[in-house]
Design a protein around this motif. Sequence first.
Motif, PDB file in Angstrom:
ATOM      1  N   LYS A  69       0.698  -1.380  -0.137  1.00 14.35           N
ATOM      2  CA  LYS A  69       0.049   0.032  -0.020  1.00 14.35           C
ATOM      3  C   LYS A  69       0.827   1.202   0.069  1.00 14.35           C
ATOM      4  CE  LYS A  69      -3.602   2.300   2.413  1.00 14.35           C
ATOM      5  NZ  LYS A  69      -4.667   2.354   3.667  1.00 14.35           N
ATOM      6  N   ALA A  70       1.854   1.239   1.071  1.00 12.39           N
ATOM      7  CA  ALA A  70       2.905   2.597   0.932  1.00 12.39           C
ATOM      8  C   ALA A  70       3.503   2.772  -0.286  1.00 12.39           C
ATOM      9  CB  ALA A  70       3.695   2.331   2.202  1.00 12.39           C
ATOM     10  N   ALA A  71       4.076   1.580  -0.974  1.00 13.66           N
ATOM     11  CA  ALA A  71       4.817   1.722  -2.309  1.00 13.66           C
ATOM     12  C   ALA A  71       3.910   2.268  -3.378  1.00 13.66           C
ATOM     13  CB  ALA A  71       5.219   0.258  -2.687  1.00 13.66           C
ATOM     14  N   ILE A  72       2.680   1.731  -3.432  1.00 16.46           N
ATOM     15  CA  ILE A  72       1.682   2.351  -4.605  1.00 16.46           C
ATOM     16  C   ILE A  72       1.252   3.646  -4.010  1.00 16.46           C
ATOM     17  CG2 ILE A  72      -0.864   2.152  -5.232  1.00 16.46           C
ATOM     18  CD1 ILE A  72      -0.255  -0.941  -5.141  1.00 16.46           C
ATOM     19  N   GLU A  73       1.232   4.253  -2.966  1.00 21.99           N
ATOM     20  CA  GLU A  73       0.812   5.560  -2.589  1.00 21.99           C
ATOM     21  C   GLU A  73       1.933   6.580  -2.722  1.00 21.99           C
ATOM     22  OE1 GLU A  73      -0.504   5.331   1.438  1.00 21.99           O
ATOM     23  OE2 GLU A  73      -2.713   4.755   0.882  1.00 21.99           O
ATOM     24  N   ARG A  74       3.004   5.993  -2.894  1.00 18.48           N
ATOM     25  CA  ARG A  74       4.162   7.077  -2.911  1.00 18.48           C
ATOM     26  C   ARG A  74       4.772   6.988  -4.448  1.00 18.48           C
ATOM     27  NH1 ARG A  74       9.341   5.116   0.504  1.00 18.48           N
ATOM     28  NH2 ARG A  74      10.245   3.655  -1.216  1.00 18.48           N
ATOM     29  N   THR A  75       4.301   6.041  -5.207  1.00 20.10           N
ATOM     30  CA  THR A  75       4.944   5.849  -6.669  1.00 20.10           C
ATOM     31  C   THR A  75       3.886   6.605  -7.553  1.00 20.10           C
ATOM     32  OG1 THR A  75       6.066   3.976  -5.964  1.00 20.10           O
ATOM     33  CG2 THR A  75       5.984   4.259  -8.247  1.00 20.10           C
ATOM     34  N   LYS A  82      -4.255   2.972  -6.738  1.00 21.50           N
ATOM     35  CA  LYS A  82      -4.648   3.629  -5.210  1.00 21.50           C
ATOM     36  C   LYS A  82      -6.130   3.007  -4.726  1.00 21.50           C
ATOM     37  CE  LYS A  82      -1.558   7.583  -5.051  1.00 21.50           C
ATOM     38  NZ  LYS A  82      -1.467   8.884  -4.759  1.00 21.50           N
ATOM     39  N   GLU A  83      -6.953   2.911  -5.688  1.00 20.66           N
ATOM     40  CA  GLU A  83      -8.382   2.745  -5.066  1.00 20.66           C
ATOM     41  C   GLU A  83      -8.484   1.266  -4.752  1.00 20.66           C
ATOM     42  OE1 GLU A  83     -11.319   3.163  -8.232  1.00 20.66           O
ATOM     43  OE2 GLU A  83     -10.591   5.252  -8.580  1.00 20.66           O
ATOM     44  N   ILE A  84      -7.709   0.346  -5.377  1.00 18.67           N
ATOM     45  CA  ILE A  84      -7.655  -1.035  -4.863  1.00 18.67           C
ATOM     46  C   ILE A  84      -7.027  -1.353  -3.288  1.00 18.67           C
ATOM     47  CG2 ILE A  84      -6.710  -3.159  -5.352  1.00 18.67           C
ATOM     48  CD1 ILE A  84      -6.916  -2.605  -8.386  1.00 18.67           C
TER      49      ILE A  84
END
Length: 127
Positions: A69-75, A82-84
């Motif tokens: 989750k953190a990787a997706i939010e910051r990339t 992000k919705e997933i």
Amino acid sequence: MKNRNKQTKFPVARIKKIMQKDEEVGKVALATPVLISKGLELFMATIVDEMSKVTLERGAKRVEVWHLKAAIERTEKLDFLKEIVEPIPDPYANGQDESGAAGDGRRRRGPKKLLSDRLEKQKQEEH
């Protein structure tokens, strides 16, 4: 293209079958599943690299779902995911590492306990 399956890490035949399940897709060129396999490989490598960076930065010993989750939010290029990952709770969202130290000498509870407490509180609020 001899031995095209050795050039890819994902099964080309399975990719072709998935593509042909769509009624709008007619014939599939030989190179198409190979290119999709390579694209999938690069996509997965990006996600795994970003997750490992988050895991190391947080001082964790194991890759967990909240690292994803953190990787997706910051990339930026993974914004479409992000919705997933939005419903995934991040027990360490306050910026501390995952070593268990809260910074004031006390031990923090692990993420499983935080999640179970949150679920228990929701059940109590429903009644």
